[in-house]
Write a protein that holds these residues in place. Structure first.
Motif, PDB file in Angstrom:
ATOM      1  N   GLU A  56      76.183  19.461  10.790  1.00 23.86           N
ATOM      2  CA  GLU A  56      75.209  19.100   9.748  1.00 23.86           C
ATOM      3  C   GLU A  56      74.446  20.307   9.223  1.00 23.86           C
ATOM      4  O   GLU A  56      73.944  21.119   9.994  1.00 23.86           O
ATOM      5  CB  GLU A  56      74.195  18.094  10.293  1.00 23.86           C
ATOM      6  CG  GLU A  56      74.758  16.699  10.407  1.00 23.86           C
ATOM      7  CD  GLU A  56      73.658  15.660  10.567  1.00 23.86           C
ATOM      8  OE1 GLU A  56      72.615  15.783   9.893  1.00 23.86           O
ATOM      9  OE2 GLU A  56      73.839  14.753  11.385  1.00 23.86           O
ATOM     10  N   ASP A  59      69.180  22.062   5.937  1.00 23.81           N
ATOM     11  CA  ASP A  59      68.433  22.635   4.818  1.00 23.81           C
ATOM     12  C   ASP A  59      69.034  23.985   4.458  1.00 23.81           C
ATOM     13  O   ASP A  59      69.687  24.627   5.273  1.00 23.81           O
ATOM     14  CB  ASP A  59      66.957  22.804   5.221  1.00 23.81           C
ATOM     15  CG  ASP A  59      66.053  23.120   4.037  1.00 23.81           C
ATOM     16  OD1 ASP A  59      66.487  22.931   2.882  1.00 23.81           O
ATOM     17  OD2 ASP A  59      64.919  23.562   4.263  1.00 23.81           O
ATOM     18  N   SER A  84      69.973  29.099   6.050  1.00 21.60           N
ATOM     19  CA  SER A  84      70.515  27.761   6.293  1.00 21.60           C
ATOM     20  C   SER A  84      70.081  27.284   7.665  1.00 21.60           C
ATOM     21  O   SER A  84      70.060  28.066   8.622  1.00 21.60           O
ATOM     22  CB  SER A  84      72.046  27.780   6.234  1.00 21.60           C
ATOM     23  OG  SER A  84      72.495  28.302   5.012  1.00 21.60           O
ATOM     24  N   VAL A 113      79.329  25.111  -0.353  1.00 20.29           N
ATOM     25  CA  VAL A 113      79.522  23.704  -0.745  1.00 20.29           C
ATOM     26  C   VAL A 113      80.837  23.154  -0.206  1.00 20.29           C
ATOM     27  O   VAL A 113      80.913  21.980   0.167  1.00 20.29           O
ATOM     28  CB  VAL A 113      79.449  23.562  -2.285  1.00 20.29           C
ATOM     29  CG1 VAL A 113      79.904  22.188  -2.734  1.00 20.29           C
ATOM     30  CG2 VAL A 113      78.036  23.818  -2.772  1.00 20.29           C
ATOM     31  N   TRP A 116      79.936  22.446   3.661  1.00 16.02           N
ATOM     32  CA  TRP A 116      78.980  21.343   3.748  1.00 16.02           C
ATOM     33  C   TRP A 116      78.648  20.908   2.322  1.00 16.02           C
ATOM     34  O   TRP A 116      77.880  21.592   1.620  1.00 16.02           O
ATOM     35  CB  TRP A 116      77.684  21.764   4.446  1.00 16.02           C
ATOM     36  CG  TRP A 116      77.817  22.051   5.904  1.00 16.02           C
ATOM     37  CD1 TRP A 116      77.870  21.152   6.922  1.00 16.02           C
ATOM     38  CD2 TRP A 116      77.891  23.347   6.518  1.00 16.02           C
ATOM     39  NE1 TRP A 116      77.992  21.795   8.122  1.00 16.02           N
ATOM     40  CE2 TRP A 116      77.996  23.151   7.910  1.00 16.02           C
ATOM     41  CE3 TRP A 116      77.877  24.652   6.020  1.00 16.02           C
ATOM     42  CZ2 TRP A 116      78.093  24.193   8.805  1.00 16.02           C
ATOM     43  CZ3 TRP A 116      77.977  25.706   6.904  1.00 16.02           C
ATOM     44  CH2 TRP A 116      78.076  25.474   8.293  1.00 16.02           C
ATOM     45  N   SER A 118      76.648  18.891   1.216  1.00 14.47           N
ATOM     46  CA  SER A 118      75.208  18.697   1.033  1.00 14.47           C
ATOM     47  C   SER A 118      74.499  19.965   0.566  1.00 14.47           C
ATOM     48  O   SER A 118      73.355  19.916   0.127  1.00 14.47           O
ATOM     49  CB  SER A 118      74.555  18.199   2.326  1.00 14.47           C
ATOM     50  OG  SER A 118      74.738  19.154   3.362  1.00 14.47           O
ATOM     51  N   ASN A 120      75.120  21.516  -2.072  1.00  8.79           N
ATOM     52  CA  ASN A 120      75.166  21.543  -3.535  1.00  8.79           C
ATOM     53  C   ASN A 120      73.781  21.666  -4.166  1.00  8.79           C
ATOM     54  O   ASN A 120      73.475  22.634  -4.858  1.00  8.79           O
ATOM     55  CB  ASN A 120      75.891  20.295  -4.042  1.00  8.79           C
ATOM     56  CG  ASN A 120      76.193  20.350  -5.519  1.00  8.79           C
ATOM     57  OD1 ASN A 120      75.489  20.983  -6.300  1.00  8.79           O
ATOM     58  ND2 ASN A 120      77.240  19.668  -5.924  1.00  8.79           N
ATOM     59  N   TRP A 121      72.932  20.676  -3.953  1.00  7.04           N
ATOM     60  CA  TRP A 121      71.614  20.684  -4.592  1.00  7.04           C
ATOM     61  C   TRP A 121      70.686  21.723  -3.980  1.00  7.04           C
ATOM     62  O   TRP A 121      69.821  22.258  -4.655  1.00  7.04           O
ATOM     63  CB  TRP A 121      70.987  19.294  -4.551  1.00  7.04           C
ATOM     64  CG  TRP A 121      71.568  18.378  -5.585  1.00  7.04           C
ATOM     65  CD1 TRP A 121      72.742  18.537  -6.271  1.00  7.04           C
ATOM     66  CD2 TRP A 121      70.996  17.159  -6.057  1.00  7.04           C
ATOM     67  NE1 TRP A 121      72.936  17.488  -7.126  1.00  7.04           N
ATOM     68  CE2 TRP A 121      71.887  16.624  -7.028  1.00  7.04           C
ATOM     69  CE3 TRP A 121      69.839  16.465  -5.755  1.00  7.04           C
ATOM     70  CZ2 TRP A 121      71.636  15.437  -7.698  1.00  7.04           C
ATOM     71  CZ3 TRP A 121      69.588  15.267  -6.423  1.00  7.04           C
ATOM     72  CH2 TRP A 121      70.482  14.766  -7.376  1.00  7.04           C
TER      73      TRP A 121
END
Length: 200
Positions: A56, A59, A84, A113, A116, A118, A120-121
């Motif tokens: 996971e 952030d 990260s 990306v 992970w 997630s 992306n944003w």
């Protein structure tokens, strides 16, 4: 069972060896600093290696080290970094990974990306607020500021009052941009401490 930070440090040293720029434990969390050229390979290994399994991405954010008094992990002159935060559910431990952009004028690091999704944003936010480019990102565009926004507001050299302001114009019946009309002011006095503050 939770993996202790000291155990994680030993495993990271064994897996990555010379590719590690800096490795430390602070506040029971491990920080791994790696070079830009090793970034993608290291991140893939962190996720996929059986002894690591950081499945996971919690952030990802940008950092501007301009004016930073203490040299961040021995990387003199590097201004922008991407950090990260990873979580291994298998071993119940966290890891902070920091990579520095080489060029201050056009900071860039590879996108993660594909490793992970997630990210992306998170990467779009770091691009928007710090101007850090992510090579290989599928849709790198602003996410928090307006399309016509000038500059990157989290950079330390961005003016506190900004460049423009927006307001609703009754005559035009729309939102318009205009030069900033407020006077610059100091809300909090700047405190300058000597290098030994808090160490004696």
């Amino acid at each position: 069972m939770r993996r202790h930070p000291a155990q994680l440090i030993e495993i990271l040293r064994a897996v990555f060896g010379e590719r590690i720029t800096h490795l430390s434990e602070d506040f029971s969390e491990v920080t791994l600093v790696i070079g830009k050229s090793d970034y993608l390979d290291v991140m893939k290994t962190l996720k996929g290696a059986p002894e690591l399994q950081f499945a996971e991405l919690i952030d990802l954010c940008g950092i501007d080290y301009a004016g930073y008094n203490n040299d961040p992990n021995g990387l003199e002159g590097k201004r922008f970094a991407v950090v990260s935060h990873l979580l291994s559910l298998e071993f119940n431990c966290r890891l902070r990974v920091r990579v520095f952009a080489e060029d201050e004028q056009m900071p860039s690091v590879p996108s993660i990306v594909d490793i992970w999704p997630s990210a992306n944003w998170f990467e779009r936010e770091a691009f928007d607020l710090y101007g850090i480019l992510f090579d290989g990102h599928p849709d790198l565009r602003r996410i928090l500021t307006d399309y016509g926004f000038v500059g990157h507001p989290f950079r330390k050299d961005f003016p506190i009052q900004g460049y423009v302001e927006m307001r609703y114009d009754e005559e035009q019946k729309r939102v318009v941009y205009q030069p900033v009309t407020i006077e610059p002011r100091e809300i909090t006095p700047r405190v300058i401490r000597d290098d030994k503050f808090g160490r004696e």
